[in-house]
Write a protein that holds these residues in place. Structure first.
Motif, short mmCIF file in Angstrom:
data_model
loop_
_atom_site.label_atom_id
_atom_site.label_comp_id
_atom_site.label_asym_id
_atom_site.label_seq_id
_atom_site.Cartn_x
_atom_site.Cartn_y
_atom_site.Cartn_z
N LYS A 52 41.48 50.03 47.23
CA LYS A 52 41.09 49.78 45.85
C LYS A 52 39.85 48.89 45.80
N SER A 53 39.04 49.14 44.79
CA SER A 53 37.85 48.34 44.55
C SER A 53 37.90 47.84 43.11
N PHE A 54 37.57 46.58 42.92
CA PHE A 54 37.61 45.97 41.60
C PHE A 54 36.23 45.48 41.23
N LEU A 99 34.71 43.81 44.41
CA LEU A 99 35.64 43.10 45.27
C LEU A 99 36.71 44.05 45.78
N ASN A 100 37.17 43.81 47.02
CA ASN A 100 38.32 44.58 47.49
C ASN A 100 39.59 43.90 46.96
N MET A 105 42.47 39.41 44.39
CA MET A 105 43.68 38.57 44.25
C MET A 105 43.32 37.09 44.40
N LYS A 106 42.42 36.74 45.33
CA LYS A 106 41.97 35.36 45.51
C LYS A 106 41.23 34.89 44.26
N TYR A 107 40.38 35.78 43.70
CA TYR A 107 39.65 35.46 42.47
C TYR A 107 40.63 35.13 41.34
N LEU A 108 41.69 35.95 41.19
CA LEU A 108 42.68 35.70 40.14
C LEU A 108 43.43 34.39 40.38
N ASP A 109 43.75 34.10 41.64
CA ASP A 109 44.43 32.83 41.96
C ASP A 109 43.54 31.64 41.61
#
Length: 116
Positions: A52-54, A99-100, A105-109
Motif C-alpha cells: 500500500k502507498s499513502f 509513504l509506505n 503508521m509512524k506519521y499517524l502515531d
C-alpha cells in the motif's frame, strides 16, 4: 480433507495494471531496458513500491503537513484551492508526499491519531 491454499493478489494488480495482458506487454518491453538508463519509462517499473502507498498533502512553501482544502462557500462551487495552517500559504498546487504503510503508521502515531 486437503488444506486450502491462501489466495494472493496477482502481481499485475499490485503494480496497477488494468489487465494481465497490459502487464505482460510492459514486462516484455522492460526486459531490454533492464540494463539501460531508460529504466523507469515503462509503466509499473518506475520504482513503484510494493504494498500500500499513502499520499499526504504538504505545503510547497514551508513543507508543513498541516494543509487543508478551502471550500468555495456556495453549493456546487467546488474548492478555491489549498491553504497551509502553519505559514498561511494559499494556492492550487499543493505538494504530495508518498509513504509506505510503515511510514504512514509512524506519521499517524507522531500526529497523535487513534489507529484501530
Amino acid at each position: 480433507m486437503a488444506k486450502k491454499l491462501k489466495l494472493s493478489t496477482p502481481e499485475w494488480i499490485m503494480e496497477g495494471y488494468d489487465s494481465k495482458a497490459d502487464w505482460e506487454k510492459a514486462r516484455q518491453k522492460a526486459e531490454p531496458l533492464a540494463n539501460s538508463s531508460k529504466l523507469g519509462q515503462v509503466k509499473g517499473i518506475k520504482g513503484k513500491k510494493k504494498g500500500k502507498s499513502f499520499s499526504i498533502k504538504v505545503c510547497p512553501k514551508c513543507g508543513s503537513k498541516e494543509v487543508g482544502i478551502v471550500l468555495g462557500g456556495g453549493e456546487g462551487k467546488g474548492s478555491k484551492g489549498w491553504e497551509c495552517k502553519k505559514c498561511g500559504w494559499k494556492g492550487k498546487e499543493v505538494g504530495k508526499l508518498e509513504l509506505n504503510e510503515d511510514e504512514f503508521m509512524k506519521y499517524l502515531d507522531d500526529k497523535g491519531e487513534e489507529v484501530a
